[in-house]
Design an enzyme around this catalytic site. Structure first.
Site, PDB file in Angstrom:
ATOM      1  N   ASP A 159       0.955  -1.427  -0.083  1.00  0.00           N
ATOM      2  CA  ASP A 159      -0.006  -0.184   0.128  1.00  0.00           C
ATOM      3  C   ASP A 159       0.836   1.399  -0.073  1.00  0.00           C
ATOM      4  O   ASP A 159       0.399   2.296  -0.749  1.00  0.00           O
ATOM      5  CB  ASP A 159      -0.988  -0.126   1.302  1.00  0.00           C
ATOM      6  CG  ASP A 159      -1.728  -1.659   1.429  1.00  0.00           C
ATOM      7  OD1 ASP A 159      -2.617  -1.822   0.525  1.00  0.00           O
ATOM      8  OD2 ASP A 159      -1.238  -2.018   2.636  1.00  0.00           O
ATOM      9  N   HIS A 187      -4.712  -3.041   6.239  1.00  0.00           N
ATOM     10  CA  HIS A 187      -4.356  -3.553   4.884  1.00  0.00           C
ATOM     11  C   HIS A 187      -6.120  -3.648   4.343  1.00  0.00           C
ATOM     12  O   HIS A 187      -6.516  -5.249   4.053  1.00  0.00           O
ATOM     13  CB  HIS A 187      -3.014  -4.679   4.368  1.00  0.00           C
ATOM     14  CG  HIS A 187      -3.760  -5.586   3.006  1.00  0.00           C
ATOM     15  ND1 HIS A 187      -2.732  -4.143   1.880  1.00  0.00           N
ATOM     16  CD2 HIS A 187      -3.207  -6.296   2.641  1.00  0.00           C
ATOM     17  CE1 HIS A 187      -2.954  -4.716   1.260  1.00  0.00           C
ATOM     18  NE2 HIS A 187      -3.271  -6.255   1.236  1.00  0.00           N
TER      19      HIS A 187
HETATM   20  N1  LIG Z   1      -0.725  -8.195   2.360  1.00  0.00           N
HETATM   21  C1  LIG Z   1      -0.503  -7.795   1.048  1.00  0.00           C
HETATM   22  O1  LIG Z   1      -0.424  -6.694   0.472  1.00  0.00           O
HETATM   23  C2  LIG Z   1      -0.937  -8.723   0.189  1.00  0.00           C
HETATM   24  C3  LIG Z   1      -1.410  -9.917   0.449  1.00  0.00           C
HETATM   25  N2  LIG Z   1      -1.555 -10.910  -0.865  1.00  0.00           N
HETATM   26  C4  LIG Z   1      -2.453 -11.903   0.313  1.00  0.00           C
HETATM   27  O2  LIG Z   1      -1.380 -13.633  -0.051  1.00  0.00           O
HETATM   28  C5  LIG Z   1      -2.066 -14.549  -0.204  1.00  0.00           C
HETATM   29  C6  LIG Z   1      -0.976 -15.285  -0.972  1.00  0.00           C
HETATM   30  O3  LIG Z   1      -1.169 -14.702  -2.738  1.00  0.00           O
HETATM   31  P1  LIG Z   1      -0.953 -15.714  -3.637  1.00  0.00           P
HETATM   32  O4  LIG Z   1       0.809 -16.275  -3.610  1.00  0.00           O
HETATM   33  O5  LIG Z   1      -1.654 -15.537  -5.053  1.00  0.00           O
HETATM   34  O6  LIG Z   1      -2.009 -17.241  -3.381  1.00  0.00           O
HETATM   35  P2  LIG Z   1      -1.804 -18.399  -4.156  1.00  0.00           P
HETATM   36  O7  LIG Z   1      -3.225 -19.580  -4.362  1.00  0.00           O
HETATM   37  O8  LIG Z   1      -0.412 -18.216  -5.590  1.00  0.00           O
HETATM   38  O9  LIG Z   1      -0.222 -19.099  -3.145  1.00  0.00           O
HETATM   39  C7  LIG Z   1      -1.444 -19.633  -1.774  1.00  0.00           C
HETATM   40  C8  LIG Z   1       0.059 -21.084  -1.552  1.00  0.00           C
HETATM   41  O10 LIG Z   1      -0.043 -20.935  -0.131  1.00  0.00           O
HETATM   42  C9  LIG Z   1      -0.471 -22.341   0.149  1.00  0.00           C
HETATM   43  N3  LIG Z   1      -0.496 -22.870   1.296  1.00  0.00           N
HETATM   44  C10 LIG Z   1      -2.422 -22.633   1.744  1.00  0.00           C
HETATM   45  N4  LIG Z   1      -2.220 -23.225   2.924  1.00  0.00           N
HETATM   46  C11 LIG Z   1      -1.209 -23.282   3.022  1.00  0.00           C
HETATM   47  C12 LIG Z   1      -0.946 -23.581   5.185  1.00  0.00           C
HETATM   48  N5  LIG Z   1      -1.210 -24.661   5.584  1.00  0.00           N
HETATM   49  N6  LIG Z   1       1.034 -24.092   4.205  1.00  0.00           N
HETATM   50  C13 LIG Z   1       1.434 -23.704   3.336  1.00  0.00           C
HETATM   51  N7  LIG Z   1       1.160 -23.148   2.765  1.00  0.00           N
HETATM   52  C14 LIG Z   1      -0.286 -23.122   2.310  1.00  0.00           C
HETATM   53  C15 LIG Z   1      -1.128 -23.325  -1.181  1.00  0.00           C
HETATM   54  O11 LIG Z   1      -1.164 -24.611  -1.313  1.00  0.00           O
HETATM   55  C16 LIG Z   1      -0.832 -21.847  -2.721  1.00  0.00           C
HETATM   56  O12 LIG Z   1       0.034 -22.922  -2.495  1.00  0.00           O
HETATM   57  C17 LIG Z   1      -3.289 -14.411  -0.302  1.00  0.00           C
HETATM   58  O13 LIG Z   1      -3.974 -14.587   1.034  1.00  0.00           O
HETATM   59  C18 LIG Z   1      -3.439 -13.398  -0.647  1.00  0.00           C
HETATM   60  O14 LIG Z   1      -4.669 -12.593  -0.324  1.00  0.00           O
HETATM   61  C19 LIG Z   1      -1.770 -10.926  -2.036  1.00  0.00           C
HETATM   62  C20 LIG Z   1      -1.244  -9.876  -2.701  1.00  0.00           C
HETATM   63  C21 LIG Z   1      -0.741  -8.465  -1.570  1.00  0.00           C
HETATM   64  O1  LIG Z   2      -6.798  -7.449  -3.100  1.00  0.00           O
HETATM   65  C1  LIG Z   2      -5.736  -8.512  -2.817  1.00  0.00           C
HETATM   66  O2  LIG Z   2      -6.497  -9.167  -2.802  1.00  0.00           O
HETATM   67  C2  LIG Z   2      -4.688  -8.683  -2.734  1.00  0.00           C
HETATM   68  C3  LIG Z   2      -3.996  -8.101  -1.707  1.00  0.00           C
HETATM   69  O3  LIG Z   2      -4.111  -8.316  -0.591  1.00  0.00           O
HETATM   70  C4  LIG Z   2      -3.051  -6.388  -2.706  1.00  0.00           C
HETATM   71  O4  LIG Z   2      -2.911  -6.530  -3.890  1.00  0.00           O
HETATM   72  O5  LIG Z   2      -3.254  -5.436  -2.386  1.00  0.00           O
END
Ligand SMILES: NC(=O)C1=CN([C@@H]2O[C@H](COP(=O)(O)OP(=O)(O)OC[C@H]3O[C@@H](n4cnc5c(N)ncnc54)[C@H](O)[C@@H]3O)[C@@H](O)[C@H]2O)C=CC1
Ligand SMILES: O=C([O-])CC(=O)C(=O)O
Length: 326
Positions: A159, A187
């Protein structure tokens, strides 16, 4: 060369993991003289995919990689970990808010908090990326009573970086010329990106933009950027999220630049009247591996109202997971 440190990453076979691991391995996070042992965690059905990622990491022949372990057991992946990046969680799809993920993801963070409490280094630094990130960090923190609560943080750096990019476009200055940006709170869509104290080439940013742009464009654009990426890409932001995670951990460990600060969601100590214990994003300076909240900033009524709204949302999220908070 320094002795290797252990970096655990959950969700290592996911979208963010695929950008993140290669940058940790190349030294972007902890510096070009810091070898790393990668300890990767995934769920059992994703272990084949994770093996493919490990093969690719091997094939990069990174000079700083001193070892790679892959596991589906948190207590294996977190053993003696100096850094833990909690990425593994379900992402949202179109039309969802991040807090809609609370039920699906909260259990992961309570189990993983317990596991790190048992086996991680007592000096571990933890970053929650998986959404809803602030409340997931709170759940992990409260389930790890033997670790210093101050070691639990959540990511609002994406952000913060988005706010820099939006302001940069508006005033026609490079992001390098902008300092003292702040993102307050959660967030989520209630976060408050605040330019009241921001400088552009050393002069107040607030004098260079009008209030209507601030209220009608800047704040909502930053608040809604995650949703805009999902709409455009069909999947949530991944490379930019990984880049922000690198920035967060690097600055925490190696320090923030002189005269500047960054935004990190950390356990509130009551500063600025925010309820103690909530994981709330503040402006922080980092020195010698420790962060400190920037104190003494003036908060006007416009800012106060927004800071309280995002605090309120965090309180509601905390109450919704009370059963997971020992
Ligand atoms: N804080 C932030 O600014 C942001 C947060 N996110 C969040 O990050 C997270 C991951 O996003 P992506 O990589 O795009 O999702 P993704 O679905 O591509 O990858 C998530 C991975 O986590 C694994 N997983 C699920 N449960 C698990 C567990 N108990 N232990 C270990 N691994 C586990 C899944 O098998 C998958 O491979 C989501 O919750 C998303 O909303 C995404 C973008 C920005
Ligand atoms: O928006 C979402 O769900 C993924 C995320 O946290 C971001 O891009 O800031």
């Amino acid at each position: 060369m320094k002795a290797p440190v252990r970096v655990a990453v959950t969700g290592a076979a996911g979208q963010i993991g695929y950008s993140l691991l290669f940058r940790i391995a190349s030294g972007d996070m902890l510096g070009p003289d810091q070898p790393v042992i990668l300890q990767l965690l995934e769920v059992s059905p994703a272990m084949d995919a994770l093996q493919g990622v490990v093969m690719e990491l091997d094939d990069c022949a990174f000079p700083l990689v001193a070892g790679i372990q892959a596991s589906d057991q948190a207590e294996e992946a977190f053993r003696d970990a100096d850094y833990i990046l909690l990425v593994g969680a379900k992402p949202r799809g179109p039309g969802m808010e991040r807090k809609d993920l609370l039920e699906a993801n909260a259990a992961i963070f309570s189990a993983q908090g317990k596991a790190m409490n048992a086996v991680a280094s007592r000096d571990v630094r933890v970053l929650a990326v998986g959404n809803p990130a602030n409340t997931n960090a709170l759940i992990a923190m409260r389930n790890a009573p033997d670790l210093d609560p101050g070691r639990f943080t959540a990511m609002t750096r994406l952000d913060h970086n988005r706010a820099l990019a939006q302001l940069s476009g508006r005033v026609g200055a490079h992001v390098n010329d902008i300092t003292r940006m702040t993102v307050w709170g959660n967030h989520s869509a209630t976060q408050y990106p605040d330019i009241s104290h921001t400088l552009v080439k050393g002069s107040p940013a607030a004098d260079q933009v009008d209030q209507a742009w601030l209220e009608e464009t800047f704040i909502p654009t930053v608040q809604q950027r995650g949703a805009a990426i999902i709409k455009a890409r069909g999947q949530s932001s991944a490379a930019s999220a990984a880049s922000a995670a690198i920035d967060h951990m690097r600055d925490w460990t190696l320090g923030t630049p002189e005269g500047d600060w960054v935004s990190m969601a950390i356990p509130s100590d009551g500063s600025y009247g925010i309820a103690e214990g909530l994981i709330y994003s503040f402006p922080v300076r980092c020195v010698n591996g420790h962060y400190e909240i920037v104190q003494g900033l003036d908060v006007d009524d416009f800012s106060r109202e927004r800071m309280l709204a995002t605090e309120q949302e965090l309180t509601e999220e905390r109450d919704a997971v009370a059963h997971l908070l020992p």
